[in-house]
Design an enzyme around this catalytic site. Sequence first.
Site, short mmCIF file in Angstrom:
data_model
loop_
_atom_site.label_atom_id
_atom_site.label_comp_id
_atom_site.label_asym_id
_atom_site.label_seq_id
_atom_site.Cartn_x
_atom_site.Cartn_y
_atom_site.Cartn_z
N HIS A 163 0.86 -1.18 0.00
CA HIS A 163 0.00 0.00 0.00
C HIS A 163 0.90 1.23 0.00
O HIS A 163 1.70 1.43 0.91
CB HIS A 163 -0.92 0.02 1.22
N CYS A 164 0.76 2.05 -1.04
CA CYS A 164 1.61 3.23 -1.18
C CYS A 164 0.85 4.46 -0.70
O CYS A 164 -0.15 4.86 -1.31
CB CYS A 164 2.03 3.41 -2.65
N PRO A 165 1.28 5.10 0.40
CA PRO A 165 0.56 6.28 0.88
C PRO A 165 0.67 7.47 -0.07
O PRO A 165 -0.21 8.34 -0.08
CB PRO A 165 1.24 6.59 2.21
N ASN B 127 -2.03 7.06 -2.25
CA ASN B 127 -3.24 6.77 -1.47
C ASN B 127 -3.99 5.57 -2.05
O ASN B 127 -5.21 5.58 -2.18
CB ASN B 127 -4.17 7.99 -1.43
N ASN B 128 -3.25 4.53 -2.37
CA ASN B 128 -3.86 3.36 -2.98
C ASN B 128 -2.91 2.18 -2.86
O ASN B 128 -1.70 2.36 -2.64
CB ASN B 128 -4.18 3.62 -4.45
#
Length: 276
Positions: free
Chosen positions: A127-129, A132-133
């Site tokens: 999950h890549c902040p 945001n996905n």
Amino acid sequence: MAKFSLSSMAKRIHFVWDIGGILSLSIVNLYWIYGVWSIMSIVILPRYYEGHISMGFICVYMLISFLCIISVYRSALMNPGLVPLMDQALPGENLDWTYCKVCRRQRPLKAHHCRRCQQCVLKMDHHCPWINNCVGEANQWVFMLVTFYAWAMSFLSFLLCLLHWYVYPKCKTCDLESFVVKHEYGLMCLSTGLSSFMAFCMFFLVISQHFNLLTDRTTLDNLRDPFPKVTPYQKRPCVVIYRDLCGPGSKWLWIFPCRTRDVKPVYHYAMMPDIV
């Protein structure tokens, strides 16, 4: 056996309502705006007017910059490959699949539950902040474009900063009373630091994602087992691997984020019965 197509899922807009992720995505957007504005205002346009930079270079820089931000929002709003809920429960037919106790559904291997997306994601990488996905089966190809264009944009910006500091002469046509000229030193120090840091980080990320593709692994796989055994599936040619990632068609289309593609034609999915 129930079936679902990832191509139809990818057409839906997917947005994660996570405060931390939204703030991180906003920071990325502000960084892009500042980076383009500062480099264009301080370096590119003044040097273009004085004949040091060509219009062709400006077009290339702006093209890479716009492809970068388009890739960011495509990866942020694209369905990463969420395992859907089925209307009816069917007996599990794939014994090597796993079962999510949170979603109460069966899922294929490499699928994991993301607490921020609140769903299981097919072939979840991480999950890549910053987008945001999640990065998963359906949007990993565009995430690769994010890392590549972010590196290319940062590298060009850092190169222009070095040219500004050590090669280009002092601007003779600039307005000495303008905000940009008065604060040029501070703005350029910030641009040099940010562009060098981003170029280094994005280069490392491009290499790590490329390595994951070649070995058919994800970031989560590497965290669990850093030294796996090599399988025959991992020995495929590089062009075959990237064709599986980017989809069929001309290789020239792989570099454009504004397109559609099919990840896998059909996944077979079976619900686990409720556990009492």
